[in-house]
Design a protein around this motif. Structure first.
Motif, PDB file in Angstrom:
ATOM      1  N   LEU A 167     -30.737  15.292  43.608  1.00  0.00           N
ATOM      2  CA  LEU A 167     -29.444  14.971  44.100  1.00  0.00           C
ATOM      3  C   LEU A 167     -29.310  16.121  45.065  1.00  0.00           C
ATOM      4  N   ASP A 168     -28.959  15.865  46.380  1.00  0.00           N
ATOM      5  CA  ASP A 168     -28.831  16.715  47.313  1.00  0.00           C
ATOM      6  C   ASP A 168     -27.505  16.600  48.344  1.00  0.00           C
TER       7      ASP A 168
ATOM      8  N   ILE B   7     -27.619  13.875  35.592  1.00  0.00           N
ATOM      9  CA  ILE B   7     -28.797  14.267  34.662  1.00  0.00           C
ATOM     10  C   ILE B   7     -29.039  13.305  33.507  1.00  0.00           C
ATOM     11  N   GLY B   8     -27.963  13.127  32.731  1.00  0.00           N
ATOM     12  CA  GLY B   8     -28.193  12.427  31.784  1.00  0.00           C
ATOM     13  C   GLY B   8     -28.715  10.784  32.195  1.00  0.00           C
TER      14      GLY B   8
ATOM     15  N   LYS C  50     -35.742   7.584  32.387  1.00  0.00           N
ATOM     16  CA  LYS C  50     -36.934   8.405  32.285  1.00  0.00           C
ATOM     17  C   LYS C  50     -37.581   8.915  33.655  1.00  0.00           C
ATOM     18  N   LEU C  51     -36.436   9.533  34.493  1.00  0.00           N
ATOM     19  CA  LEU C  51     -36.746   9.873  35.715  1.00  0.00           C
ATOM     20  C   LEU C  51     -36.786  11.434  35.645  1.00  0.00           C
ATOM     21  N   LEU C  52     -37.817  12.090  36.428  1.00  0.00           N
ATOM     22  CA  LEU C  52     -37.583  13.384  36.590  1.00  0.00           C
ATOM     23  C   LEU C  52     -36.127  13.570  37.426  1.00  0.00           C
ATOM     24  N   CYS C  53     -35.657  14.865  37.334  1.00  0.00           N
ATOM     25  CA  CYS C  53     -34.409  14.948  37.883  1.00  0.00           C
ATOM     26  C   CYS C  53     -34.410  16.278  38.720  1.00  0.00           C
TER      27      CYS C  53
ATOM     28  N   LEU D 279     -27.768  22.750  32.453  1.00  0.00           N
ATOM     29  CA  LEU D 279     -27.786  21.344  32.614  1.00  0.00           C
ATOM     30  C   LEU D 279     -29.443  20.776  32.386  1.00  0.00           C
ATOM     31  N   GLU D 280     -30.268  21.850  32.457  1.00  0.00           N
ATOM     32  CA  GLU D 280     -31.790  21.617  32.198  1.00  0.00           C
ATOM     33  C   GLU D 280     -32.334  20.587  33.232  1.00  0.00           C
TER      34      GLU D 280
END
Length: 385
Positions: A138-139, A161-162, A168-171, A188-189
């Motif tokens: 997200l940008d 992020i959830g 199963k995507l990197l975020c 938020l990790e």
């Protein structure tokens, strides 16, 4: 563990951020906007100069048709980067574009970029995943028109992020991020936080990278260190950075950081008549923060009221809460995730129930369980952190 991604435009900048401790290099031309693609020859030159020292991503731009998009991705992947980023603004965020890249996703790790200032559709994350994308980011599209947190609040970022985790995507999070944003986003990790402008001279993203600014951001993002205890099944980390620096045990001095009389609309209540709408709730939070022996004149030595407010908004953003006691306990636990917080007092009052206020006040202190840092380690190949 959240990683630091730094965007660079040439080999000299790449060496600077490598020396400064960045975890991932991102190749782009900042003069061409959020996802300005470097010339493939220039990108290949950076790849050769860095070798395998760090994983690298590269922007492929935002081409206007599925065929030109596929060609641009193929050309950038051929430079040897580990990840290729593609922008999906609303007029381009279509299933056709994602499907066009599905064959390349079998051999190239693709990162789809959505823009907070373009009303992104979280359902598109499922389409990315079904077509083999490795991750999402997200940008912000319009640089100079506000930071990520100006366009999307902390609860919405938590939902993004959830949804990435569900698919199963990197975020990753980026978007004109500044030093004070880092400790607000770390809870938020995300797998990584991305930076450009905050690393540059004068904080102008088209200017050269300033090593001292790289150092400030690097110090704010925790790095994996050697475990100091041997409890089985426990991943011990020393968290660095603003609000994540654990004070030494012998320190007894504390600072009081507080948020008082914060009124927010909340979906709360166990009765049927309390469901389906919000009611006004007042928060008063007092956090005793252990003073650190390192004193800074920048964000690295400060615990901010921002993270207290964000802790409340993260919980409220996750949906209806039946009991005010549950809300108070959740807020306290969220704040105690920060190792520098020794104790917290949470007072929550419902303002719309009676002519007066009703509520609860709880006090919590740090326990051994709170002292365990359980930040998840991002599964990025080549991570040397």
């Amino acid at each position: 563990m959240t990683l630091m991604l730094a965007s660079v435009a040439n080999p000299a900048e790449a060496e600077t951020v490598c020396a400064g401790g960045a975890d991932i290099l991102d190749l782009k031309d900042p003069s061409k906007g959020a996802l300005g693609a470097l010339d493939v020859d220039d990108a290949a030159r950076i790849v050769r100069s860095i070798g395998k020292r760090l994983p690298m991503s590269a922007a492929a731009g935002s081409p206007g048709s599925p065929s030109t998009l596929a060609d641009a991705v193929a050309a950038m992947a051929a430079t040897g980067v580990d990840y290729v980023k593609i922008g999906f603004s609303p007029d381009r965020a279509t299933a056709d574009c994602a499907r066009a890249l599905a064959p390349q996703a079998k051999n190239t790790r693709l990162i789809g970029v959505l823009f907070a200032d373009y009303a992104p559709d979280w359902d598109f994350l499922r389409i990315m995943a079904s077509n083999g994308f490795a991750g999402a980011m997200l940008d912000t599209a319009k640089k100079g028109k506000g930071r990520l947190l100006d366009h999307m609040d902390i609860a919405a970022l938590d939902r993004f992020i959830g949804r990435c985790r569900e698919n199963k995507l990197l975020c990753g999070l980026a978007g004109s991020l500044e030093a004070p944003d880092v400790p607000r986003l770390l809870p938020l990790e995300p797998d990584y936080l991305g930076f450009r402008g905050s690393l540059c001279h004068g904080r102008v993203r088209e200017d050269a990278i300033d090593p001292s600014l790289v150092g400030i951001i690097r110090d704010l993002i925790p790095r994996e260190v050697e475990a100091t205890r041997n409890e089985p099944g426990v991943d011990w980390r020393l968290l660095l950075g603003r609000g994540f620096v654990a004070a030494k045990e012998q320190f007894v001095e504390t600072d009081l950081i507080f948020v008082h009389d914060l009124v927010l609309p909340c979906a709360i209540g166990a009765y049927d008549f309390e469901r389906g709408h919000t009611q006004n709730v007042r928060f008063n939070i007092d956090a005793d923060v252990l003073r650190n022996d390192a004193r800074f004149d920048d964000m690295r030595g400060v615990f901010s009221y921002d993270v207290i407010i964000d802790s409340i908004k993260i919980i409220l953003g996750r949906g209806h809460v039946d009991l005010i006691e549950t809300l108070a306990s959740g807020v306290a636990d969220e704040i105690l995730r920060y190792p520098c917080v020794a104790r917290v007092c949470v007072r929550i009052e419902k303002l719309d129930v009676v002519r007066g206020t009703v509520g609860v006040e709880i006090k919590r202190e740090r326990t051994a369980e709170h002292s365990i840092a359980t930040a998840r380690v991002a599964a990025l190949p080549g991570n040397a952190a």
